[in-house]
Design an enzyme around this catalytic site. Structure first.
Site, PDB file in Angstrom:
ATOM      1  N   SER A 669       0.839  -1.174   0.047  1.00  0.00           N
ATOM      2  CA  SER A 669       0.039  -0.075   0.021  1.00  0.00           C
ATOM      3  C   SER A 669       0.853   1.312   0.012  1.00  0.00           C
ATOM      4  O   SER A 669       1.716   1.576  -0.840  1.00  0.00           O
ATOM      5  CB  SER A 669      -0.901  -0.157   1.252  1.00  0.00           C
ATOM      6  OG  SER A 669      -1.929   0.913   1.241  1.00  0.00           O
ATOM      7  N   ASP A 742      -8.967  -4.630  -5.821  1.00  0.00           N
ATOM      8  CA  ASP A 742      -8.444  -3.689  -4.802  1.00  0.00           C
ATOM      9  C   ASP A 742      -9.608  -2.787  -4.881  1.00  0.00           C
ATOM     10  O   ASP A 742     -10.273  -2.137  -5.733  1.00  0.00           O
ATOM     11  CB  ASP A 742      -7.312  -2.962  -5.403  1.00  0.00           C
ATOM     12  CG  ASP A 742      -6.694  -2.261  -4.373  1.00  0.00           C
ATOM     13  OD1 ASP A 742      -7.392  -1.732  -3.443  1.00  0.00           O
ATOM     14  OD2 ASP A 742      -5.271  -2.058  -4.151  1.00  0.00           O
ATOM     15  N   HIS A 776      -7.514  -5.217  -1.398  1.00  0.00           N
ATOM     16  CA  HIS A 776      -6.366  -4.491  -0.931  1.00  0.00           C
ATOM     17  C   HIS A 776      -5.668  -5.342  -0.138  1.00  0.00           C
ATOM     18  O   HIS A 776      -4.194  -5.371  -0.263  1.00  0.00           O
ATOM     19  CB  HIS A 776      -6.829  -3.118  -0.306  1.00  0.00           C
ATOM     20  CG  HIS A 776      -5.711  -2.197   0.050  1.00  0.00           C
ATOM     21  ND1 HIS A 776      -4.716  -1.745  -1.206  1.00  0.00           N
ATOM     22  CD2 HIS A 776      -4.861  -1.920   1.113  1.00  0.00           C
ATOM     23  CE1 HIS A 776      -3.976  -0.954  -0.766  1.00  0.00           C
ATOM     24  NE2 HIS A 776      -3.918  -0.995   0.413  1.00  0.00           N
TER      25      HIS A 776
END
Length: 811
Positions: A669, A742, A776
């Site tokens: 991330s 995501d 994610h």
């Protein structure tokens, strides 16, 4: 002819070198697979009397088949339209019940076949737990009787769990309110089967609506229709004898909560119009109070569509917000309202005002408190004692207010006024106990309250229990853990019995629960979970401290390879894993909150696996980005990033363990964003691993991470911080990994795809792996094992066995 064939072969070979690979899911090496396949210990639930312990078991991963089930992404939600529950819900598949004083756990009998359990809800007397079970066709309600350790099915598979808050018990514990599928639900629209009748049009009337780049938003009238149908439910009163009756008719119900005395029910619901700019929780809503017979008592608040909040992280909407029940009163509502118009740019003495509204909720709300920062919550004690909290992100400030809720004229005392990033001076969290209404309130002994603290300090971590005199503000330490080879987390405290519930672990011992009797100075173990990661239980682990070139103190958790001989100090390859964090002062940024005695747990995203493959690992390396005073942290993001990395490598190199020409950097991330920047603007690394990141900040123009300035206010920051803008500087092999589904704000899969195309076009060494169905955070076992294989192959090729010409700084 031979020349033509040779030329064609060369062309085909060249094409294959740049083409996609058709590769099935792979599995990592034996050493890594052994750790990745280890079973999970159960999650633990305790009743308030600490008599029974509920052990919840689940698989470590989902399967790719589960992730491939039907999914609709609407208004910020991800829903399985066949089962009517979140498509990414974490399920448990087994339950055991154990008496805290007993030795063995009892297997719960009567569980459904292939259980998928979620939404656990204690009954008011905590003798039962209601839970949802998801079948192939829908969601059911089951009830666990704690004493008999048996479950029974209560409803058919017609529960609607799409908006959560599925189960709410009546005070007598014999029935509950449950969201059920409505009889008037219309069929869903499959956009692929419908011929469009016109374009989708969005308009704006000149108002500023600066919103983050949310994902899974509504995009069309068909989406609006589907969202409404999936959000609609009827509320039923379901009794333990299996009977049920409709309590409220069809609507888009969100939250349901009973007053402490159980006589009133607060219900919030979503209304139209919907939005294509913001998620469902910013759609219009209405909050209403009903009595037990579903008679409407009062409308508490109607909230319009929230698309155009003032700029800034501390902005807030006008009107009543944070509506909740006062925990120590039978039926009193509490809510906050802005005093600054919701605009953090307005200078005012107080930002928020807190009000109380008593049953029957038709009078004038009574002001009970004003807060200097944005109100963030209250812990209730009794008629005359409560503690409220506020915070202000821009200054990292938080305050705790001791106040008398019965007398607003009485002076409010600020118990603490501090930087919430200052972990060394964190006073802890107030201990709570269960009151006569079954609500959690401050545990008070006269004017004395209690706090449990994590106990971080320059000397290490030593969790503590303090007694705070609310009159004198004097603090007395009742207990402080003195372990230097273990970590003792203090979970609960009972002032009456003077017992602490604690969880103790070490780097090689799995966390287990104990009761610590402060009077008898006795420690009693109540669980005995074993370490499932035997192969790394003796790996060397320590927290190292070092300094950045500007003198800022940093730290990281260092692991040496399995079987490494510290005396020989063989030069090994290293993996540095980190995540940048923003601070407004150097003092907080330099604090060490790592504990070498924390259990070594190699979860799916961890780099710890590679200690089994001959790598030194520096995990959680401190990467503070500091901006003091009027300076914002991101104004010097790149230079601080590189300084953090260099300091970390220098520190481990100085210990003599690593070959600094064979160091990899990895992150997920915002950590992936960090990796791309480091590889573009330094020659410190042999390779990088960047998972699910964002690389072009102009695609998140209204702020990202902790940056609240928009692109047009700070274009140079957005440009400087975007690795995409500097793709021509990438000379280091980079592995890009991203979930195709995501859902995180700003980290669209497009970010990795476009960045890969830029790097590919400029001749960089780069590999892009798109994981089907993954969000994610990655969930499917097939995806995670393949992820570990990809990372292992990349590290083996470009770090451990890299060619000399790939050394940092030689490209």
């Amino acid at each position: 002819m031979k020349k033509i064939f040779t030329l064609l072969l060369a062309i085909v070979t060249c094409f294959i070198g740049f083409a996609q690979e058709n590769l099935n899911y792979q599995r990592p090496s034996k050493e890594i697979l052994e750790l990745a396949d280890a079973p999970l210990a159960p999650s633990v639930l305790l009743d308030h009397k600490n008599e029974y312990m509920i052990l919840l078991y689940r698989d470590a991963y989902k399967t790719i088949d589960e992730l491939s089930e039907d999914e609709l992404r609407l208004g910020g939600l991800r829903i399985n339209p066949k089962t009517n529950i979140g498509s990414r819900t974490t399920y448990y598949n087994n339950i055991q019940v154990k008496k805290v004083t007993g030795k063995k756990a009892v297997q719960v009998m009567g569980l459904p076949e292939n259980p998928r359990l979620a939404n656990f809800s204690w009954s008011p007397d905590q003798k039962k737990i209601a839970v949802t079970n998801t079948t192939k066709t829908g969601v059911e309600i089951w009830v666990l009787d704690i004493q008999s350790a048996k479950v029974t099915k209560l409803t058919a598979a017609n529960v609607n769990a799409n908006l959560g808050d599925v189960i709410n018990w009546f005070e007598d514990g014999t029935s509950m309110l449950v969201k059920m599928l409505p009889g008037n639900r219309k069929p869903l629209i499959d956009a692929k089967e419908v011929t469009p009748t016109g374009p989708t049009i969005s308009v704006n009337d000149g108002k500023k609506a600066q919103n983050r780049t949310y994902q899974d938003l509504l995009k069309s009238k068909d989406d609006e229709h589907n969202f409404e149908q999936l959000a609609l439910s009827e509320i039923y009163k379901v009794s333990l004898d299996g009977t049920s009756e409709k309590w409220l008719g069809s609507d888009m119900y969100r939250n349901i909560s009973f007053s402490p005395d159980g006589k009133y029910i607060l219900v919030s619901k979503i209304e139209k119009p919907f939005s294509y700019l913001v998620p469902y929780y910013r759609f219009p809503s209405e909050t209403i109070v009903y009595d037990q017979n579903a008679k409407k008592i009062a409308t508490i608040e109607k909230v319009p569509l929230i698309e155009d909040l003032p700029k800034g992280f501390m902005s807030a909407r006008k009107g009543r917000r944070d509506i909740s029940w006062r925990a120590d009163k039978p039926a009193s509502l509490v809510f906050a309202s802005v005093l600054d118009g919701g605009d953090p740019a307005n200078e005012v003495a107080y930002r928020d005002e807190v009000f109380q509204l008593d049953a029957p909720f038709n009078g004038t709300p009574k002001s009970i408190l004003k807060t200097i920062n944005r109100f963030s919550g209250i812990q209730w004690g009794n008629d005359n004692t409560a503690v409220a909290f506020d915070y202000w992100w821009n200054t990292r400030n938080t305050k705790a207010y001791l106040f008398d809720p019965s007398d607003s004229a009485k002076e409010t005392v600020i118990l603490y006024d501090r930087n919430y990033q200052d972990r060394y001076n964190d006073p802890g969290t107030f201990v709570e106990e269960r009151n006569k209404f079954g609500s959690d309130v401050l545990s008070l002994n006269g004017k004395k309250a209690y706090l449990l603290g994590e106990g971080f300090s320059q000397k290490g971590q030593f969790p503590f229990l303090d007694e705070l005199n609310l009159e004198t503000k004097e603090t007395k330490r009742l207990y402080q853990s003195d372990f230097t080879d273990k970590l003792e987390n203090l979970r609960q405290y009972d002032p009456k019995t003077k017992k602490l519930l604690v969880r103790i672990e070490s780097k090689s011992e799995y966390p287990n629960y104990y009761f610590r009797d402060l009077q008898k100075k006795k420690l009693t173990q109540i669980t005995a979970f074993e370490n499932p990661f035997k192969s790394i239980q003796n790996v060397h682990k320590e927290v190292i401290n070092y300094k950045r070139e500007d003198g800022l103190e940093l730290s990281g958790t260092l692991y040496l390879p399995v079987g490494y001989d510290k005396d020989k100090k063989e030069k090994m390859p290293m993996i540095l894993w980190a995540y940048p964090r923003e601070f407004k002062d150097k003092s907080s940024a330099s604090q060490n909150t790592k504990n070498p005695n924390r259990f070594t747990y190699p979860y799916w995203g961890s780099p710890i696996y590679w200690v089994t493959k001959g790598y030194v690992v520096l995990d959680g390396a401190a990467f503070p980005i500091v901006g003091e005073g009027d300076n914002e942290p991101n104004d010097t993001f790149r230079s601080q990033l590189v300084a953090n990395a260099k300091a970390a490598i220098d520190a481990v190199d100085k210990l003599g363990y690593i070959d600094r020409d064979r160091v990899a950097v990895g992150g997920h991330s915002y950590g992936a964003f960090m990796v791309a920047n480091l590889l573009s603007h330094s020659d410190l690394f042999a390779a990088g691993i960047a998972r699910s990141g964002a690389y072009n900040r102009t695609l998140t123009p209204f702020g990202f991470q902790s940056e609240e300035r928009n692109y047009w206010e700070a274009p140079e920051v957005y440009y400087t911080m975007s690795p995409f803008m500097h793709a021509d500087k990438m000379k280091t092999p980079l592995l890009l990994i991203h979930g195709k589904a995501d859902n995180n704000s700003g980290t669209y899969p497009l970010q990795s795809e476009r960045y890969f195309n830029a790097l590919k076009g400029l001749g960089a060494t780069v590999r892009l792996v798109m994981l089907p169905k993954e969000s994610h955070g990655y969930r499917a076992k097939e995806s995670i094992l393949h992820l570990l294989w990809e990372q292992d192959q990349w590290l083996e090729r470009h770090v451990k066995n890299k060619k000399q010409e790939e050394a940092p700084g030689t490209n």
